[in-house]
Scaffold this active site. Structure first.
Site, PDB file in Angstrom:
ATOM      1  CB  SER A 114      34.959  29.119  27.814  1.00  0.00           C
ATOM      2  OG  SER A 114      35.907  29.801  28.609  1.00  0.00           O
TER       3      SER A 114
HETATM    4  N1  SAH Z   1      36.419  33.737  28.550  1.00  0.00           N
HETATM    5  C1  SAH Z   1      37.638  33.634  27.813  1.00  0.00           C
HETATM    6  C2  SAH Z   1      38.505  32.574  28.460  1.00  0.00           C
HETATM    7  C3  SAH Z   1      39.934  32.709  28.184  1.00  0.00           C
HETATM    8  S1  SAH Z   1      40.945  31.502  29.013  1.00  0.00           S
HETATM    9  C4  SAH Z   1      37.291  33.231  26.404  1.00  0.00           C
HETATM   10  O1  SAH Z   1      36.268  32.565  26.233  1.00  0.00           O
HETATM   11  O2  SAH Z   1      38.032  33.549  25.488  1.00  0.00           O
HETATM   12  C5  SAH Z   1      41.398  32.348  30.496  1.00  0.00           C
HETATM   13  C6  SAH Z   1      42.125  33.651  30.340  1.00  0.00           C
HETATM   14  O3  SAH Z   1      42.553  34.071  31.640  1.00  0.00           O
HETATM   15  C7  SAH Z   1      43.373  33.613  29.474  1.00  0.00           C
HETATM   16  O4  SAH Z   1      43.235  34.554  28.447  1.00  0.00           O
HETATM   17  C8  SAH Z   1      44.509  33.991  30.440  1.00  0.00           C
HETATM   18  O5  SAH Z   1      45.540  34.745  29.821  1.00  0.00           O
HETATM   19  C9  SAH Z   1      43.767  34.786  31.494  1.00  0.00           C
HETATM   20  N2  SAH Z   1      44.418  34.868  32.808  1.00  0.00           N
HETATM   21  C10 SAH Z   1      45.071  33.900  33.484  1.00  0.00           C
HETATM   22  N3  SAH Z   1      45.520  34.345  34.666  1.00  0.00           N
HETATM   23  C11 SAH Z   1      45.128  35.651  34.753  1.00  0.00           C
HETATM   24  C12 SAH Z   1      45.296  36.665  35.748  1.00  0.00           C
HETATM   25  N4  SAH Z   1      45.956  36.443  36.890  1.00  0.00           N
HETATM   26  N5  SAH Z   1      44.767  37.899  35.506  1.00  0.00           N
HETATM   27  C13 SAH Z   1      44.092  38.143  34.349  1.00  0.00           C
HETATM   28  N6  SAH Z   1      43.914  37.218  33.371  1.00  0.00           N
HETATM   29  C14 SAH Z   1      44.416  35.983  33.569  1.00  0.00           C
END
Ligand code: SAH
Length: 212
Positions: free
Chosen positions: A64
Site C-alpha cells: 500500500s
Molecule cells: N498491507 C499489505 C497490502 C497487501 S495487498 C502491504 O502493504 O503489503 C492485499 C493483500 O490481501 C494481498 O496480499 C492479498 O493476497 C490479500 N488477500 C486478498 N484476499 C484475502 C483473503 N480473503 N484473506 C486473506 N488475505 C487476502
C-alpha cells in the site's frame, strides 16, 4: 543505494507525504521513520520503495501507498500497547511491521502462501515478527485468537464479513476498505453496546478480498 541514502529517502517520505498532509500521530510517525520500507518491495522495484504510490510485490498484489498505511495505522493509535489486532491481507508485511513497532500484538492472515512465507522471513530478520502469521481466508477472521481489540484489512469486501463483527471485542474497532471496485471507502467501525458504528474516512482503491 546504501542504507544512509535509503534513510534520507525515508525521512523525506515521512515529512512530505505524511506530516505535510496532516499525519501527526507520533507512534505512527516513529514507526514509519524506523521501518526500512525498501526491504518490503522486490529488488527490481527498489527505486520506488519510498515513492508516493502503491508498488507491485508479485502475485498480482501491491504494498500500500505510505500515506494510506499511515492513515490506517493512525486509526488504530487509540489502542494501548499489547492490544490484540487481527490483520487481514498482510501481503508484503509492511503494515504488519508498523503495527508490531507500535507495540501491538498482531495476528496476521494472508491468503497467498508465497507472500506469507516471504513476509514472515523478512519480519523475523528485522525482529518485527507478529505474534502469529497464518495462511488462511480472512473472510473467516481467525477464531482461535478472538476476540480482537481491532481488525484491520487491506483488501476490499462488498460488505463486512459477519465473522469480523463476531470476533471483535467489546469497544473494539474495525478498519477496512468497503464497497465496489470503483467507489471504495476506507471505513472505521466502533463497537459499542453490541452495535457497530460506521465512520467513512476517505476514498481508496484496494484489491478485492478473495472469497473462499
Ligand atoms: N498491507 C499489505 C497490502 C497487501 S495487498 C502491504 O502493504 O503489503 C492485499 C493483500 O490481501 C494481498 O496480499 C492479498 O493476497 C490479500 N488477500 C486478498 N484476499 C484475502 C483473503 N480473503 N484473506 C486473506 N488475505 C487476502
Amino acid at each position: 543505494m546504501g542504507d544512509a541514502a535509503m534513510r534520507s529517502l525515508r525521512e523525506a517520505m515521512v515529512d512530505r507525504q505524511l506530516v505535510a498532509r496532516g499525519i501527526s500521530d507520533e507512534r505512527v510517525l516513529a514507526a514509519m521513520r524506523a521501518i526500512p520500507r525498501h526491504h518490503f518491495v522486490p529488488a527490481s522495484r527498489l527505486s520506488l520503495a519510498y515513492s508516493d504510490r502503491p508498488v507491485p510485490i508479485g502475485s498480482g498484489q501491491t504494498i500500500s501507498q505510505p500515506y494510506i498505511v499511515a492513515i490506517m495505522s493512525s486509526l488504530l493509535s487509540e489502542l494501548e500497547e499489547g492490544s490484540k489486532v487481527l490483520e487481514i491481507g498482510s501481503g508484503s508485511g509492511y503494515q504488519t511491521a508498523i503495527l508490531v513497532h507500535m507495540g501491538l500484538e498482531v495476528h496476521a492472515v494472508e491468503i497467498l502462501s508465497e507472500l506469507a512465507e516471504a513476509s514472515m522471513a523478512r519480519l523475523e530478520e528485522l525482529q518485527l515478527a507478529p505474534a502469529s502469521m497464518r495462511v488462511a481466508n480472512g473472510q473467516e477472521g481467525l477464531p482461535e485468537h478472538a476476540p480482537y481489540d481491532a481488525i484491520i484489512a487491506a483488501a476490499c469486501a462488498k460488505k463486512m464479513p459477519v465473522t469480523w463483527s463476531q470476533q471483535i471485542a467489546s469497544r473494539g474497532i474495525i478498519v477496512a476498505p468497503m464497497g465496489r471496485w470503483r467507489g471504495q471507502r476506507l471505513v472505521k467501525w466502533d463497537e459499542k453496546d453490541g452495535a457497530m458504528h460506521r465512520s467513512d474516512i476517505c476514498n481508496v482503491r484496494f484489491v478485492p478480498l478473495v472469497r473462499g
